[in-house]
Design a protein around this motif. Structure first.
Motif, mmCIF file in Angstrom:
data_model
loop_
_atom_site.group_PDB
_atom_site.id
_atom_site.type_symbol
_atom_site.label_atom_id
_atom_site.label_comp_id
_atom_site.label_asym_id
_atom_site.label_seq_id
_atom_site.Cartn_x
_atom_site.Cartn_y
_atom_site.Cartn_z
ATOM 1 N N LEU A 61 0.805 -1.221 0.000
ATOM 2 C CA LEU A 61 0.000 0.000 0.000
ATOM 3 C C LEU A 61 0.837 1.271 0.000
ATOM 4 O O LEU A 61 0.289 2.369 -0.087
ATOM 5 N N THR A 62 2.140 1.146 0.124
ATOM 6 C CA THR A 62 2.996 2.327 0.228
ATOM 7 C C THR A 62 3.759 2.566 -1.074
ATOM 8 O O THR A 62 4.049 1.615 -1.803
ATOM 9 N N GLU A 63 4.066 3.827 -1.333
ATOM 10 C CA GLU A 63 4.842 4.200 -2.519
ATOM 11 C C GLU A 63 6.201 4.770 -2.126
ATOM 12 O O GLU A 63 6.800 5.507 -2.893
ATOM 13 N N PHE A 64 6.675 4.461 -0.946
ATOM 14 C CA PHE A 64 7.947 4.974 -0.453
ATOM 15 C C PHE A 64 8.656 3.840 0.262
ATOM 16 O O PHE A 64 8.058 2.834 0.610
ATOM 17 N N ASP A 65 9.947 4.021 0.476
ATOM 18 C CA ASP A 65 10.740 2.996 1.136
ATOM 19 C C ASP A 65 10.712 3.213 2.646
ATOM 20 O O ASP A 65 10.792 4.356 3.107
ATOM 21 N N TRP A 66 10.581 2.156 3.393
ATOM 22 C CA TRP A 66 10.578 2.217 4.855
ATOM 23 C C TRP A 66 11.133 0.910 5.390
ATOM 24 O O TRP A 66 11.132 -0.096 4.704
ATOM 25 N N ASP A 67 11.633 0.956 6.635
ATOM 26 C CA ASP A 67 12.176 -0.273 7.220
ATOM 27 C C ASP A 67 11.449 -0.704 8.484
ATOM 28 O O ASP A 67 11.588 -1.833 8.925
ATOM 29 N N SER A 68 10.666 0.192 9.087
ATOM 30 C CA SER A 68 9.873 -0.206 10.253
ATOM 31 C C SER A 68 8.642 0.680 10.376
ATOM 32 O O SER A 68 8.563 1.757 9.792
ATOM 33 N N LEU A 69 7.699 0.182 11.119
ATOM 34 C CA LEU A 69 6.422 0.853 11.332
ATOM 35 C C LEU A 69 6.181 0.945 12.830
ATOM 36 O O LEU A 69 6.364 -0.042 13.549
ATOM 37 N N ILE A 70 5.787 2.117 13.274
ATOM 38 C CA ILE A 70 5.344 2.263 14.661
ATOM 39 C C ILE A 70 3.856 2.535 14.620
ATOM 40 O O ILE A 70 3.396 3.427 13.911
ATOM 41 N N TYR A 71 3.115 1.750 15.349
ATOM 42 C CA TYR A 71 1.652 1.893 15.418
ATOM 43 C C TYR A 71 1.282 2.484 16.766
ATOM 44 O O TYR A 71 1.673 1.962 17.804
ATOM 45 N N PHE A 72 0.538 3.580 16.742
ATOM 46 C CA PHE A 72 0.007 4.192 17.964
ATOM 47 C C PHE A 72 -1.504 4.145 17.919
ATOM 48 O O PHE A 72 -2.118 4.439 16.901
ATOM 49 N N SER A 73 -2.096 3.812 19.029
ATOM 50 C CA SER A 73 -3.547 3.872 19.167
ATOM 51 C C SER A 73 -3.864 4.923 20.214
ATOM 52 O O SER A 73 -3.301 4.919 21.302
ATOM 53 N N ASN A 74 -4.735 5.851 19.870
ATOM 54 C CA ASN A 74 -5.157 6.904 20.786
ATOM 55 C C ASN A 74 -6.661 6.777 20.989
ATOM 56 O O ASN A 74 -7.438 7.504 20.382
ATOM 57 N N PRO A 75 -7.078 5.827 21.809
ATOM 58 C CA PRO A 75 -8.505 5.545 21.945
ATOM 59 C C PRO A 75 -9.262 6.514 22.843
ATOM 60 O O PRO A 75 -10.450 6.370 23.055
ATOM 61 N N ILE A 76 -8.568 7.511 23.389
ATOM 62 C CA ILE A 76 -9.217 8.424 24.332
ATOM 63 C C ILE A 76 -8.971 9.872 23.939
ATOM 64 O O ILE A 76 -8.180 10.173 23.061
#
Length: 191
Positions: A61-76
């Motif tokens: 789904l990405t059109e750029f190069d990356w080596d890691s992903l950080i996922y944050f959830s802000n449910p509040i």
């Protein structure tokens, strides 16, 4: 005709300011739409064919190069600044610039060589965007609501959760840790 030096200086300054403004915000609107459309397609396919899960290789789904992903959830509600860019930057040791994470948002931050190359916020408040939960990453140390994934581990089984009749949005389970989360698939809306 001779162009006044002040006009040239003004145009150079305006160009620099425009470049600076655009380079600060790494939010990727194209990726945002691509994720949204992919999840909508998964939902339609699940309903039409009674398929309870899909496989998603995130780098497709990405059109750029990356080596890691950080996922944050802000449910509040984050008015207390808990999830400000400054706080996230301090916790993960990587400078985050641009828009602040919104309340009730999930943020995907794509990293390359220790720098942010892009990020996307999915705003699930009032159903603006699909609600997502990504499980199974390594704890990033930032908050209990964040995980980090290496690109090589960012292939997921994705399903819509309906635990005990309550809709919980899309859940992403890493394929390499599927055995650990196998019972989660029993909560699929279409099982």
């Amino acid at each position: 005709m001779k162009v006044p030096k002040i006009l040239i200086a003004f145009l150079v300054l305006a160009g620099f300011l425009l470049w600076w403004i655009l380079s600060i915000d790494k939010h990727d609107d194209w990726l945002h739409c691509n994720i949204k459309l992919t999840l909508e397609r998964f939902e339609e396919d699940s309903k039409a064919r009674n398929i309870y899960s899909h496989t998603l290789k995130l780098d497709s789904l990405t059109e750029f190069d990356w080596d890691s992903l950080i996922y944050f959830s802000n449910p509040i509600d984050s008015d207390d600044g808990t999830f400000s860019n400054a706080e996230i930057s301090k916790e993960i040791g990587i400078k985050i610039t641009g828009r602040t994470i919104c309340d009730y948002c999930d943020r995907l931050i794509f990293i390359k060589n220790g720098e942010v190359v892009s990020f996307v916020d999915l705003d699930s408040k009032d159903n603006k965007d699909p609600r997502i939960r990504i499980k199974g990453g390594e704890e990033s140390g930032a908050t209990v609501n964040s995980n980090i994934f290496l690109k090589k581990d960012a292939t997921f089984i994705v399903y819509e959760s309906c635990k005990k009749g309550n809709y919980g949005g899309f859940v992403f389970l890493p394929v390499n840790k599927l055995e650990q989360f196998k019972t989660d698939l029993e909560n699929s809306c279409y099982k």
